[in-house]
Write a protein that holds these residues in place. Sequence first.
Motif, PDB file in Angstrom:
ATOM      1  N   THR A   1     -45.952  71.545 -10.695  1.00  0.00           N
ATOM      2  CA  THR A   1     -47.214  70.930 -11.095  1.00  0.00           C
ATOM      3  C   THR A   1     -47.046  70.296 -12.464  1.00  0.00           C
ATOM      4  OG1 THR A   1     -49.590  71.354 -11.292  1.00  0.00           O
ATOM      5  CG2 THR A   1     -48.141  73.049 -12.136  1.00  0.00           C
ATOM      6  N   SER A   2     -48.014  69.534 -12.881  1.00  0.00           N
ATOM      7  CA  SER A   2     -47.950  68.886 -14.188  1.00  0.00           C
ATOM      8  C   SER A   2     -48.352  69.862 -15.295  1.00  0.00           C
ATOM      9  CB  SER A   2     -48.878  67.666 -14.213  1.00  0.00           C
ATOM     10  OG  SER A   2     -50.229  68.088 -14.133  1.00  0.00           O
ATOM     11  N   PHE A   3     -48.012  69.519 -16.506  1.00  0.00           N
ATOM     12  CA  PHE A   3     -48.409  70.301 -17.671  1.00  0.00           C
ATOM     13  C   PHE A   3     -49.925  70.439 -17.685  1.00  0.00           C
ATOM     14  CE2 PHE A   3     -49.871  70.614 -22.035  1.00  0.00           C
ATOM     15  CZ  PHE A   3     -49.021  71.560 -22.589  1.00  0.00           C
ATOM     16  N   PHE A   4     -50.612  69.341 -17.454  1.00  0.00           N
ATOM     17  CA  PHE A   4     -52.072  69.308 -17.465  1.00  0.00           C
ATOM     18  C   PHE A   4     -52.661  70.267 -16.429  1.00  0.00           C
ATOM     19  CE2 PHE A   4     -55.923  67.366 -15.660  1.00  0.00           C
ATOM     20  CZ  PHE A   4     -56.756  67.458 -16.748  1.00  0.00           C
ATOM     21  N   SER A   5     -52.157  70.217 -15.220  1.00  0.00           N
ATOM     22  CA  SER A   5     -52.673  71.070 -14.152  1.00  0.00           C
ATOM     23  C   SER A   5     -52.424  72.547 -14.451  1.00  0.00           C
ATOM     24  CB  SER A   5     -52.023  70.689 -12.815  1.00  0.00           C
ATOM     25  OG  SER A   5     -52.494  71.516 -11.785  1.00  0.00           O
ATOM     26  N   ALA A   6     -51.235  72.865 -14.940  1.00  0.00           N
ATOM     27  CA  ALA A   6     -50.919  74.253 -15.291  1.00  0.00           C
ATOM     28  C   ALA A   6     -51.816  74.735 -16.426  1.00  0.00           C
ATOM     29  CB  ALA A   6     -49.443  74.379 -15.676  1.00  0.00           C
ATOM     30  N   LEU A   7     -52.067  73.868 -17.396  1.00  0.00           N
ATOM     31  CA  LEU A   7     -52.926  74.218 -18.520  1.00  0.00           C
ATOM     32  C   LEU A   7     -54.338  74.539 -18.039  1.00  0.00           C
ATOM     33  CD1 LEU A   7     -53.162  74.424 -21.623  1.00  0.00           C
ATOM     34  CD2 LEU A   7     -53.796  72.006 -21.607  1.00  0.00           C
ATOM     35  N   ILE A   8     -54.861  73.730 -17.156  1.00  0.00           N
ATOM     36  CA  ILE A   8     -56.205  73.950 -16.623  1.00  0.00           C
ATOM     37  C   ILE A   8     -56.260  75.277 -15.870  1.00  0.00           C
ATOM     38  CG2 ILE A   8     -57.941  73.102 -14.986  1.00  0.00           C
ATOM     39  CD1 ILE A   8     -57.765  71.531 -17.641  1.00  0.00           C
TER      40      ILE A   8
ATOM     41  N   VAL B   1     -54.855  85.028 -25.283  1.00  0.00           N
ATOM     42  CA  VAL B   1     -53.750  84.408 -26.023  1.00  0.00           C
ATOM     43  C   VAL B   1     -54.201  83.808 -27.354  1.00  0.00           C
ATOM     44  CG1 VAL B   1     -52.350  83.973 -23.973  1.00  0.00           C
ATOM     45  CG2 VAL B   1     -53.943  82.211 -24.769  1.00  0.00           C
ATOM     46  N   ALA B   2     -55.446  84.064 -27.727  1.00  0.00           N
ATOM     47  CA  ALA B   2     -55.918  83.617 -29.038  1.00  0.00           C
ATOM     48  C   ALA B   2     -55.182  84.418 -30.115  1.00  0.00           C
ATOM     49  CB  ALA B   2     -57.430  83.821 -29.151  1.00  0.00           C
ATOM     50  N   PRO B   3     -54.870  83.795 -31.248  1.00  0.00           N
ATOM     51  CA  PRO B   3     -54.163  84.532 -32.307  1.00  0.00           C
ATOM     52  C   PRO B   3     -54.874  85.832 -32.683  1.00  0.00           C
ATOM     53  CG  PRO B   3     -54.246  82.195 -32.808  1.00  0.00           C
ATOM     54  CD  PRO B   3     -55.130  82.405 -31.603  1.00  0.00           C
ATOM     55  N   PHE B   4     -54.114  86.893 -32.745  1.00  0.00           N
ATOM     56  CA  PHE B   4     -54.577  88.234 -33.136  1.00  0.00           C
ATOM     57  C   PHE B   4     -55.609  88.832 -32.175  1.00  0.00           C
ATOM     58  CE2 PHE B   4     -53.616  85.782 -37.014  1.00  0.00           C
ATOM     59  CZ  PHE B   4     -52.461  86.435 -37.387  1.00  0.00           C
ATOM     60  N   SER B   5     -55.647  88.349 -30.958  1.00  0.00           N
ATOM     61  CA  SER B   5     -56.636  88.829 -29.989  1.00  0.00           C
ATOM     62  C   SER B   5     -56.269  90.217 -29.466  1.00  0.00           C
ATOM     63  CB  SER B   5     -56.735  87.879 -28.800  1.00  0.00           C
ATOM     64  OG  SER B   5     -57.593  88.414 -27.819  1.00  0.00           O
ATOM     65  N   PRO B   6     -57.225  91.141 -29.500  1.00  0.00           N
ATOM     66  CA  PRO B   6     -56.993  92.463 -28.912  1.00  0.00           C
ATOM     67  C   PRO B   6     -57.391  92.501 -27.437  1.00  0.00           C
ATOM     68  CG  PRO B   6     -59.082  92.474 -30.042  1.00  0.00           C
ATOM     69  CD  PRO B   6     -58.494  91.085 -30.238  1.00  0.00           C
ATOM     70  N   ILE B   7     -57.864  91.378 -26.907  1.00  0.00           N
ATOM     71  CA  ILE B   7     -58.381  91.339 -25.543  1.00  0.00           C
ATOM     72  C   ILE B   7     -57.223  91.274 -24.543  1.00  0.00           C
ATOM     73  CG2 ILE B   7     -59.801  90.018 -23.916  1.00  0.00           C
ATOM     74  CD1 ILE B   7     -61.326  88.951 -26.388  1.00  0.00           C
ATOM     75  N   PRO B   8     -57.172  92.211 -23.602  1.00  0.00           N
ATOM     76  CA  PRO B   8     -56.121  92.154 -22.580  1.00  0.00           C
ATOM     77  C   PRO B   8     -56.424  91.039 -21.584  1.00  0.00           C
ATOM     78  CG  PRO B   8     -57.601  93.973 -22.123  1.00  0.00           C
ATOM     79  CD  PRO B   8     -58.051  93.373 -23.424  1.00  0.00           C
ATOM     80  N   PRO B   9     -55.409  90.564 -20.866  1.00  0.00           N
ATOM     81  CA  PRO B   9     -55.664  89.525 -19.872  1.00  0.00           C
ATOM     82  C   PRO B   9     -56.571  90.053 -18.757  1.00  0.00           C
ATOM     83  CG  PRO B   9     -53.370  90.239 -19.788  1.00  0.00           C
ATOM     84  CD  PRO B   9     -54.006  90.936 -20.939  1.00  0.00           C
ATOM     85  N   SER B  10     -57.485  89.211 -18.329  1.00  0.00           N
ATOM     86  CA  SER B  10     -58.395  89.573 -17.243  1.00  0.00           C
ATOM     87  C   SER B  10     -57.661  89.459 -15.902  1.00  0.00           C
ATOM     88  CB  SER B  10     -59.598  88.628 -17.241  1.00  0.00           C
ATOM     89  OG  SER B  10     -59.165  87.304 -16.947  1.00  0.00           O
ATOM     90  N   GLU B  11     -58.295  89.940 -14.859  1.00  0.00           N
ATOM     91  CA  GLU B  11     -57.708  89.805 -13.516  1.00  0.00           C
ATOM     92  C   GLU B  11     -57.580  88.327 -13.159  1.00  0.00           C
ATOM     93  OE1 GLU B  11     -55.670  90.934 -10.307  1.00  0.00           O
ATOM     94  OE2 GLU B  11     -56.352  92.289 -11.880  1.00  0.00           O
ATOM     95  N   ALA B  12     -58.575  87.511 -13.552  1.00  0.00           N
ATOM     96  CA  ALA B  12     -58.508  86.068 -13.289  1.00  0.00           C
ATOM     97  C   ALA B  12     -57.312  85.444 -14.014  1.00  0.00           C
ATOM     98  CB  ALA B  12     -59.803  85.391 -13.711  1.00  0.00           C
ATOM     99  N   CYS B  13     -57.048  85.901 -15.234  1.00  0.00           N
ATOM    100  CA  CYS B  13     -55.898  85.418 -15.988  1.00  0.00           C
ATOM    101  C   CYS B  13     -54.600  85.798 -15.279  1.00  0.00           C
ATOM    102  CB  CYS B  13     -55.918  85.987 -17.405  1.00  0.00           C
ATOM    103  SG  CYS B  13     -54.423  85.663 -18.356  1.00  0.00           S
ATOM    104  N   CYS B  14     -54.479  87.053 -14.885  1.00  0.00           N
ATOM    105  CA  CYS B  14     -53.254  87.512 -14.215  1.00  0.00           C
ATOM    106  C   CYS B  14     -53.041  86.772 -12.893  1.00  0.00           C
ATOM    107  CB  CYS B  14     -53.298  89.018 -14.006  1.00  0.00           C
ATOM    108  SG  CYS B  14     -53.143  89.937 -15.573  1.00  0.00           S
ATOM    109  N   ASN B  15     -54.125  86.505 -12.183  1.00  0.00           N
ATOM    110  CA  ASN B  15     -53.999  85.722 -10.948  1.00  0.00           C
ATOM    111  C   ASN B  15     -53.496  84.319 -11.257  1.00  0.00           C
ATOM    112  OD1 ASN B  15     -54.844  87.813  -9.291  1.00  0.00           O
ATOM    113  ND2 ASN B  15     -56.974  87.175  -9.316  1.00  0.00           N
ATOM    114  N   ALA B  16     -53.964  83.729 -12.357  1.00  0.00           N
ATOM    115  CA  ALA B  16     -53.507  82.400 -12.763  1.00  0.00           C
ATOM    116  C   ALA B  16     -52.023  82.425 -13.131  1.00  0.00           C
ATOM    117  CB  ALA B  16     -54.334  81.888 -13.933  1.00  0.00           C
TER     118      ALA B  16
END
Length: 109
Positions: free
Chosen positions: A34-41, A50-65
């Motif tokens: 896929t393109s960079f753009f599509s992967a980014l979306i 992935v925000a700097p210094f974020s203590p938030i773990p990846p969500s299930e939606a993130c892991c699926n992505a």
Amino acid sequence: MKLTQKSKSRSLMVFLLMIAGGLVGQGRGTTCGTSFFSALIQMIPCRPAVAPFSPIPPSEACCNAVRTIGQPCLCVLVNGPPISGVDRNMALLLPEKCTTNFDPCDMEK
């Protein structure tokens, strides 16, 4: 003017679209299908993790992505142009945090 969470998300999306708009097809010879753009979306659900210094773990939606785009496309994103508000080192940890079996990305300098 106070921004709501929804308007902040919308503003971030517009910003990311503007940054990535000119980058379609600039994968550096990887096997990313896929393109960079599509992967980014597709990775937008991972933004809080992935925000700097974020203590938030990846969500299930993130892991699926992460699983959907795969290791080659994740590496294209990590080695691509800088993305405002994204810590590349945090992004590199997503496969481990999402318990995928990806090989580590080689960081281009």
